[in-house]
Design a protein around this motif. Structure first.
Motif, mmCIF file in Angstrom:
data_model
loop_
_atom_site.group_PDB
_atom_site.id
_atom_site.type_symbol
_atom_site.label_atom_id
_atom_site.label_comp_id
_atom_site.label_asym_id
_atom_site.label_seq_id
_atom_site.Cartn_x
_atom_site.Cartn_y
_atom_site.Cartn_z
ATOM 1 N N VAL A 153 0.845 -1.195 0.000
ATOM 2 C CA VAL A 153 0.000 0.000 0.000
ATOM 3 C C VAL A 153 0.882 1.248 0.000
ATOM 4 O O VAL A 153 1.668 1.452 0.929
ATOM 5 N N VAL A 167 -6.731 3.907 3.289
ATOM 6 C CA VAL A 167 -6.215 2.881 2.379
ATOM 7 C C VAL A 167 -5.690 1.653 3.119
ATOM 8 O O VAL A 167 -5.623 0.564 2.547
ATOM 9 N N VAL A 171 -7.760 -2.877 3.770
ATOM 10 C CA VAL A 171 -6.909 -4.012 3.399
ATOM 11 C C VAL A 171 -6.875 -5.047 4.513
ATOM 12 O O VAL A 171 -7.045 -6.252 4.273
ATOM 13 N N ASP A 231 -1.655 -1.236 -4.005
ATOM 14 C CA ASP A 231 -2.496 -0.047 -4.084
ATOM 15 C C ASP A 231 -1.580 1.138 -4.355
ATOM 16 O O ASP A 231 -0.711 1.467 -3.547
ATOM 17 N N ALA A 233 -2.119 4.360 -4.459
ATOM 18 C CA ALA A 233 -2.719 5.641 -4.070
ATOM 19 C C ALA A 233 -1.697 6.760 -3.956
ATOM 20 O O ALA A 233 -1.981 7.912 -4.297
ATOM 21 N N LEU A 255 -4.510 -1.599 -7.883
ATOM 22 C CA LEU A 255 -5.510 -0.552 -7.709
ATOM 23 C C LEU A 255 -4.846 0.760 -8.105
ATOM 24 O O LEU A 255 -3.964 1.260 -7.414
ATOM 25 N N ARG A 271 -12.672 -0.192 -1.774
ATOM 26 C CA ARG A 271 -11.310 -0.546 -1.375
ATOM 27 C C ARG A 271 -11.254 -1.881 -0.649
ATOM 28 O O ARG A 271 -10.183 -2.496 -0.577
ATOM 29 N N ALA A 274 -11.605 -4.517 -3.645
ATOM 30 C CA ALA A 274 -10.464 -4.498 -4.570
ATOM 31 C C ALA A 274 -9.453 -5.591 -4.251
ATOM 32 O O ALA A 274 -8.750 -6.074 -5.146
#
Length: 295
Positions: A153, A167, A171, A231, A233, A255, A271, A274
């Motif tokens: 992440v 985020v 998870v 992820d 982000a 993602l 999220r 995902a």
């Protein structure tokens, strides 16, 4: 009488439930929005990233095998711990994002509420995304969500605490283990969150927190064969493209970074879904008695 000398804190990584120094021995200065030196943060290396993946994989089995209700209890305990250290996080968020204390307090309260929100979803997400499927035959056909595995992440760069929790929490709420790369310019809320996780009931290795140069840490994570998803982000467009290419080597779930105008808005379940896989099981219904009725 002169004022006391300031003692600058040197933070450590959070890997496998412990607080090691970076393998590289490097640190970097973290400053507030006005350029004032706040503390030192570890400058993680590729070796640190690999160690974090090993720790996450080791923790994944027990965490994903725990009941959803138990995971919810554990996450709620984290929220309780965050509430108890709210003053510290208000100070850190205000420094990191250049906000007034009142605005920072509102963000921290929203972050704690966000954590509670995801804690409540742990034993409900299966009912929303799973269920029985109608099939043409004497069978039960049931679909149920399962965690993907180890998820890397990249925390948002600008929203140092609310964005981070937004985020990370989904998870682990769904049973995955996480390797988190903190915001490069504002890593202190993430490193302090690690201290909260260490003193709550989250098993060591479920969340691992690295700080440093995002590109330097993310590149080996995207290419790592034992990372199941990533992820992006906190990646810019150029870095995200490079990481997507690297992630394709072992068919990671990716993602992609999506612009978020307001992290305080209700996040929905995207999220969480995902990083869930869907397992579908077929089972014959069987018959009951001579009448031929089935169940």
């Amino acid at each position: 009488m002169s004022d006391r000398l300031s003692v600058f804190k040197t933070y450590k990584l959070y890997v496998g439930g412990k607080f090691p120094r970076s393998e590289s021995g490097r640190v970097y200065e973290v400053s507030d929005a006005k350029g004032k030196w706040l503390a030192n943060a570890p400058l993680s290396s590729r070796k640190d990233a690999r160690d974090a993946v090993v720790a996450a994989r080791k923790a994944f089995g027990a965490w994903s095998g725990a009941t959803a209700y138990n995971r919810g209890q554990v996450l709620y305990r984290v929220a309780e711990m965050l509430e108890g250290r709210k003053g510290q996080f208000v100070h850190e968020v205000a420094d990191a994002e250049g906000l007034s204390k009142s605005k920072a307090a509102a963000l921290v309260e929203a972050t704690i509420d966000r954590w509670v929100w995801y804690a409540g979803w742990t034993d409900k997400i299966a009912q929303v995304v799973g269920g029985g499927n109608p099939v043409a035959g004497p069978y039960f056909n049931l679909s149920s969500p399962e965690p993907t595995g180890v998820v890397a992440v990249l925390a948002p760069q600008e929203s140092s605490f609310l964005g981070l929790v937004s985020v990370v929490a989904p998870v682990i709420a769904t049973g995955n283990a996480a390797v988190v790369v903190a915001s490069e310019k504002a890593p202190l809320p993430a490193l302090s969150l690690a201290e909260v996780l260490a003193t709550s009931d989250v098993p060591g290795g479920v969340v691992n927190v690295l700080s440093g140069r995002t590109a330097e840490i993310a590149t080996p994570l995207a290419a790592h064969q034992d990372v199941n998803a990533i992820d992006l982000a906190g990646a810019d467009d150029a870095l995200a493209k490079e990481l997507e290419i690297a992630a394709a080597d072992n068919l990671k779930r990716v993602l992609r970074p999506q612009p978020v105008d307001d992290w305080s808005a209700t996040p929905g379940i995207d999220r969480m879904t995902a990083f869930l896989e869907t397992k579908t099981v077929w089972h014959p219904t069987g018959s009951l008695g001579a009448s031929g009725s089935s169940y």
